[in-house]
Every structure is written in C-alpha cells, then in structure tokens.
Design a protein around this motif. Structure first.
Motif, mmCIF file in Angstrom:
data_model
loop_
_atom_site.group_PDB
_atom_site.id
_atom_site.type_symbol
_atom_site.label_atom_id
_atom_site.label_comp_id
_atom_site.label_asym_id
_atom_site.label_seq_id
_atom_site.Cartn_x
_atom_site.Cartn_y
_atom_site.Cartn_z
ATOM 1 N N LEU A 72 12.295 46.651 51.378
ATOM 2 C CA LEU A 72 13.535 45.991 51.933
ATOM 3 C C LEU A 72 14.486 47.137 52.175
ATOM 4 C CD1 LEU A 72 13.661 42.316 50.649
ATOM 5 C CD2 LEU A 72 12.634 43.147 52.804
ATOM 6 N N ALA A 73 14.443 48.292 51.395
ATOM 7 C CA ALA A 73 15.448 49.000 51.547
ATOM 8 C C ALA A 73 15.712 49.770 52.792
ATOM 9 C CB ALA A 73 15.387 50.093 50.430
ATOM 10 N N ASN A 74 14.301 49.739 53.384
ATOM 11 C CA ASN A 74 14.270 50.325 54.757
ATOM 12 C C ASN A 74 14.545 49.718 56.026
ATOM 13 O OD1 ASN A 74 13.167 52.895 53.478
ATOM 14 N ND2 ASN A 74 11.172 51.867 53.244
ATOM 15 N N VAL A 75 14.694 48.390 55.604
ATOM 16 C CA VAL A 75 15.325 47.391 56.592
ATOM 17 C C VAL A 75 16.538 47.262 56.907
ATOM 18 C CG1 VAL A 75 15.198 44.919 57.360
ATOM 19 C CG2 VAL A 75 13.166 46.010 56.227
ATOM 20 N N GLU A 76 17.117 47.602 58.147
ATOM 21 C CA GLU A 76 18.707 47.839 58.379
ATOM 22 C C GLU A 76 19.030 46.204 58.572
ATOM 23 O OE1 GLU A 76 21.535 49.294 62.131
ATOM 24 O OE2 GLU A 76 19.221 49.483 62.030
ATOM 25 N N THR A 77 19.972 45.916 57.721
ATOM 26 C CA THR A 77 20.671 44.661 57.772
ATOM 27 C C THR A 77 22.051 44.448 58.267
ATOM 28 O OG1 THR A 77 21.624 45.127 55.579
ATOM 29 C CG2 THR A 77 19.503 44.302 55.461
ATOM 30 N N LYS A 78 22.426 43.310 58.680
ATOM 31 C CA LYS A 78 23.804 43.287 59.280
ATOM 32 C C LYS A 78 24.277 41.847 58.977
ATOM 33 C CE LYS A 78 22.699 45.851 63.614
ATOM 34 N NZ LYS A 78 22.851 45.858 65.190
ATOM 35 N N GLN A 79 25.515 42.071 58.359
ATOM 36 C CA GLN A 79 25.968 40.622 57.798
ATOM 37 C C GLN A 79 27.456 40.267 58.555
ATOM 38 O OE1 GLN A 79 27.025 40.703 53.748
ATOM 39 N NE2 GLN A 79 24.919 41.250 52.988
ATOM 40 N N ASP A 80 27.472 39.037 58.888
ATOM 41 C CA ASP A 80 28.586 38.524 59.891
ATOM 42 C C ASP A 80 29.572 38.111 58.561
ATOM 43 O OD1 ASP A 80 30.414 37.161 61.093
ATOM 44 O OD2 ASP A 80 28.880 36.284 62.555
ATOM 45 N N GLY A 81 30.608 38.848 58.527
ATOM 46 C CA GLY A 81 31.666 38.716 57.264
ATOM 47 C C GLY A 81 32.488 37.188 57.798
ATOM 48 N N GLU A 82 32.346 36.884 58.979
ATOM 49 C CA GLU A 82 33.306 35.704 59.140
ATOM 50 C C GLU A 82 32.816 34.387 58.758
ATOM 51 O OE1 GLU A 82 36.552 36.417 60.217
ATOM 52 O OE2 GLU A 82 35.917 38.404 59.665
ATOM 53 N N LEU A 83 31.638 34.182 58.600
ATOM 54 C CA LEU A 83 30.996 32.969 58.400
ATOM 55 C C LEU A 83 31.177 32.551 57.098
ATOM 56 C CD1 LEU A 83 27.461 33.359 60.355
ATOM 57 C CD2 LEU A 83 29.544 32.290 61.007
ATOM 58 N N ILE A 84 30.989 31.121 56.802
ATOM 59 C CA ILE A 84 31.155 30.579 55.601
ATOM 60 C C ILE A 84 29.976 29.667 55.041
ATOM 61 C CG2 ILE A 84 32.453 28.947 54.099
ATOM 62 C CD1 ILE A 84 35.137 29.637 55.816
ATOM 63 N N TYR A 85 29.429 30.168 53.924
ATOM 64 C CA TYR A 85 28.109 29.578 53.330
ATOM 65 C C TYR A 85 28.090 28.544 52.451
ATOM 66 C CZ TYR A 85 26.514 33.450 56.493
ATOM 67 O OH TYR A 85 26.367 34.286 57.333
ATOM 68 N N SER A 86 27.533 27.453 52.528
ATOM 69 C CA SER A 86 27.617 26.397 51.567
ATOM 70 C C SER A 86 26.654 26.758 50.370
ATOM 71 C CB SER A 86 27.047 25.202 52.238
ATOM 72 O OG SER A 86 27.243 24.113 51.219
ATOM 73 N N ILE A 87 26.788 26.580 49.227
ATOM 74 C CA ILE A 87 26.265 26.819 48.140
ATOM 75 C C ILE A 87 25.809 25.460 47.593
ATOM 76 C CG2 ILE A 87 25.867 27.772 45.742
ATOM 77 C CD1 ILE A 87 26.317 29.980 47.939
ATOM 78 N N PRO A 88 24.621 24.802 47.491
ATOM 79 C CA PRO A 88 24.069 23.372 47.360
ATOM 80 C C PRO A 88 24.553 22.946 45.949
ATOM 81 C CG PRO A 88 22.286 24.820 48.149
ATOM 82 C CD PRO A 88 23.438 25.822 47.787
ATOM 83 N N ASN A 89 24.266 23.657 44.924
ATOM 84 C CA ASN A 89 24.611 22.855 43.750
ATOM 85 C C ASN A 89 25.048 23.773 42.462
ATOM 86 O OD1 ASN A 89 22.213 24.423 42.381
ATOM 87 N ND2 ASN A 89 21.232 22.981 43.773
ATOM 88 N N ARG A 90 25.383 23.392 41.331
ATOM 89 C CA ARG A 90 25.945 24.084 40.489
ATOM 90 C C ARG A 90 25.229 25.167 39.771
ATOM 91 N NH1 ARG A 90 29.412 20.380 36.263
ATOM 92 N NH2 ARG A 90 29.539 19.631 38.324
ATOM 93 N N LYS A 91 23.947 25.005 39.703
ATOM 94 C CA LYS A 91 23.185 26.017 39.188
ATOM 95 C C LYS A 91 22.827 27.171 40.203
ATOM 96 C CE LYS A 91 19.688 27.732 36.645
ATOM 97 N NZ LYS A 91 19.027 28.851 37.432
ATOM 98 N N GLN A 92 22.629 26.867 41.459
ATOM 99 C CA GLN A 92 22.739 27.873 42.618
ATOM 100 C C GLN A 92 24.091 28.601 42.706
ATOM 101 O OE1 GLN A 92 21.111 27.232 46.281
ATOM 102 N NE2 GLN A 92 19.633 25.677 45.467
ATOM 103 N N THR A 93 25.129 28.119 42.349
ATOM 104 C CA THR A 93 26.486 28.712 42.107
ATOM 105 C C THR A 93 26.585 29.550 41.096
ATOM 106 O OG1 THR A 93 27.480 26.883 43.051
ATOM 107 C CG2 THR A 93 28.954 28.355 41.661
ATOM 108 N N GLN A 94 26.075 29.214 39.723
ATOM 109 C CA GLN A 94 25.991 30.148 38.637
ATOM 110 C C GLN A 94 25.045 31.201 38.864
ATOM 111 O OE1 GLN A 94 24.806 26.978 35.796
ATOM 112 N NE2 GLN A 94 26.798 27.024 34.889
ATOM 113 N N ASP A 95 23.865 31.128 39.484
ATOM 114 C CA ASP A 95 22.998 32.089 39.725
ATOM 115 C C ASP A 95 23.615 33.288 40.827
ATOM 116 O OD1 ASP A 95 21.127 31.030 38.114
ATOM 117 O OD2 ASP A 95 19.913 30.407 39.779
ATOM 118 N N LYS A 96 24.678 32.562 41.962
ATOM 119 C CA LYS A 96 24.996 33.288 42.488
ATOM 120 C C LYS A 96 26.126 34.230 41.968
ATOM 121 C CE LYS A 96 26.161 35.025 47.004
ATOM 122 N NZ LYS A 96 25.030 35.943 47.475
#
Length: 276
Positions: free
Chosen positions: A97-121
């Motif tokens: 994956l290090a060789n894959v060019e990635t792009k991120q849209d900094g303006e978007l807001i993403y939902s984190i579904p639950n507490r466990k995923q929030t803690q992991d994030k």
C-alpha cells in the motif's frame, strides 16, 4: 464444538474440519489418523488431507514412525504462531500500500459508529501523533491502548494538553500533565453524556458524545473544525489553570464548589450580575 471458537478459527483460515481436528488433538496423546478421525467426527477420507495441510502450516507434528503418529502444538504456541503469521501478512500489505498514491478530502466529516471503534480510532491517531495533542476525555473511556499512548506522548510532546473528566473525580494517571475538570455533573447536563475531543497535530479531530441512547462521534480533517476544537481545549485549560492558581480567591468569589463560575448569562460589563 464451541461455535464462537469455530468462527474465531475461521478468521485465521481454518476450515471447519481443521478447527475440529485441532481441538480434538489437544485432548489426545499422539495418535494415528484413524484415531483422530474417530474422535473428531471428521470422515476418514478427509482426515489425512486435513492433517497434511495443518502439518505444512506447522500446527500439526508428524512422527517418522510407521504408522505415523500426529500431535499438535500447544494453545500458547498456536497463538504465537498465528500472531507471527498475521504480522507478516500485515507487513506485506503495508509495503504494497505504500506504493499506492492516496488522496484525502479534508473537508468531509465522517461518522464513527460506536464507542469501541472510537477508542480504536483514537488509539491509532495517538500512535501517529508527532507534534501536538489537545484532548478532552473521560477517564472511564480511556482504554489500555489509549492510556499507553498518552503516557508515551506526555514524555515527548511539548504541546500536550489533556483535560481529564471523571465521574468519581478520580484523576490519578500514570503521568501528571493533566487538567482535572471538576465540573462533570454540570457538563453532563449540558451534553447529555460523556464526550471526547481529540485534536492531533493541528490537522485531525475526533469529536463526539457517548450517550445512553447511542453514540454520536465524528472524525474530520476539516480546517475550521480542527481550529474550533483545538481552541475549545485551549480555553478550557486557560480557565482550569486560572481557577487552580487562584484557588482561595476563586472559591471566595464563586463558592466552595466554584458553582458561580457557570453563571455567565446575567453579567454586566463590570463583571457583576445585572440583577444585583
């Protein structure tokens, strides 16, 4: 066989027969394929195919005698082996994956579904934090992974601000760079639940609440949101540091529990209640 154990084995590429075979063999001394098939319920026509696959993976050991006797590695050794295999696979994925060019849209807001995923994030964000951390968090929501990362960052970051909340006013941590909040009861009434506000390197924010009716947490790189969230933490720290420094005077002015601090709506320009 325990269905949950079967599902767990499946995540590590064990077939149903391989799972049955391993669990059965743990309960047996070194045995022939015939004995293992008889005890496990695996068809005799399949047992040697299963044993050979597991031997190739290093999970089953085969004797050089005639007939061949089979044994399995211990549960502890199996967990270690699977851990090494998983780590190797993840390392290969990371390299690819290090060789894959990635792009991120900094303006978007993403939902984190639950507490466990929030803690992991949050744990992952902290693991990659390099410059600054501004954090509001409840002690009750600090996982062992988060605690480890906070302890590490408290030793290496200059810009490290943690506002700590606690239902029991228990602010003991393995590091001292914290601001105890003390106003938990009133803030719970304001927010309707506990919350987290984490700003990482001035570039990313994880923000939201944990409530009885569900969690509402978001992640974003939106510049405006990051700025506001960071300023929120900074001004909280300003207020808490001021109140702590002026302890006696603050309690005299606002009451022993500083409850008067929250009376912000009826102040005139001289700082007195308009109705006084």
């Amino acid at each position: 066989m325990d269905p949950e154990l079967t599902d767990l084995f499946k995540q590590f590429h064990f077939s149903k027969y391989e799972s049955q075979c391993y669990v059965t063999m743990l309960q047996l001394p070194a045995s022939t394929g015939y004995e293992i098939a008889k005890r496990s319920g695996i068809p005799r026509s399949k047992i040697y195919e299963v044993l050979n696959r597991m031997t190739e993976r290093g999970i089953v050991l085969a004797s050089k005698s005639d007939p061949t006797y089979y044994n399995v590695i211990s549960a502890d050794e199996l967990v270690t082996t699977l851990g090494h295999q998983a780590s190797a696979q993840l390392a290969r994925i990371k390299t690819r994956l290090a060789n894959v060019e990635t792009k991120q849209d900094g303006e978007l807001i993403y939902s984190i579904p639950n507490r466990k995923q929030t803690q992991d994030k949050l744990s992952d964000l902290l693991a990659h934090c390099e410059k600054s951390l501004y954090l509001q968090i409840w002690k009750e929501d600090i996982s062992s992974d988060i605690l480890g990362e906070l302890t590490r960052l408290s030793k290496i970051l200059d810009h490290f601000v943690v506002i700590l909340f606690s239902n029991r006013h228990d602010y003991h941590m393995p590091f001292t760079r914290i601001y105890p909040h003390w106003f938990e009861r009133d803030k719970l009434l304001d927010f309707g639940g506990r919350w987290v506000n984490a700003v990482i390197d001035g570039a990313e924010v994880l923000y939201g609440t944990f409530g009885d009716e569900g969690d509402d947490v978001i992640y974003t790189r939106n510049h405006s949101f990051v700025f506001i969230a960071q300023e929120y933490v900074i001004h909280d720290a300003y207020d808490l540091r001021t109140l702590e420094t002026l302890d006696a005077a603050a309690k005299k002015a606002f009451g022993p529990d500083l409850e008067g601090v929250r009376d912000i709506y009826m102040m005139d320009r001289k700082g007195k209640n308009a109705h006084d």
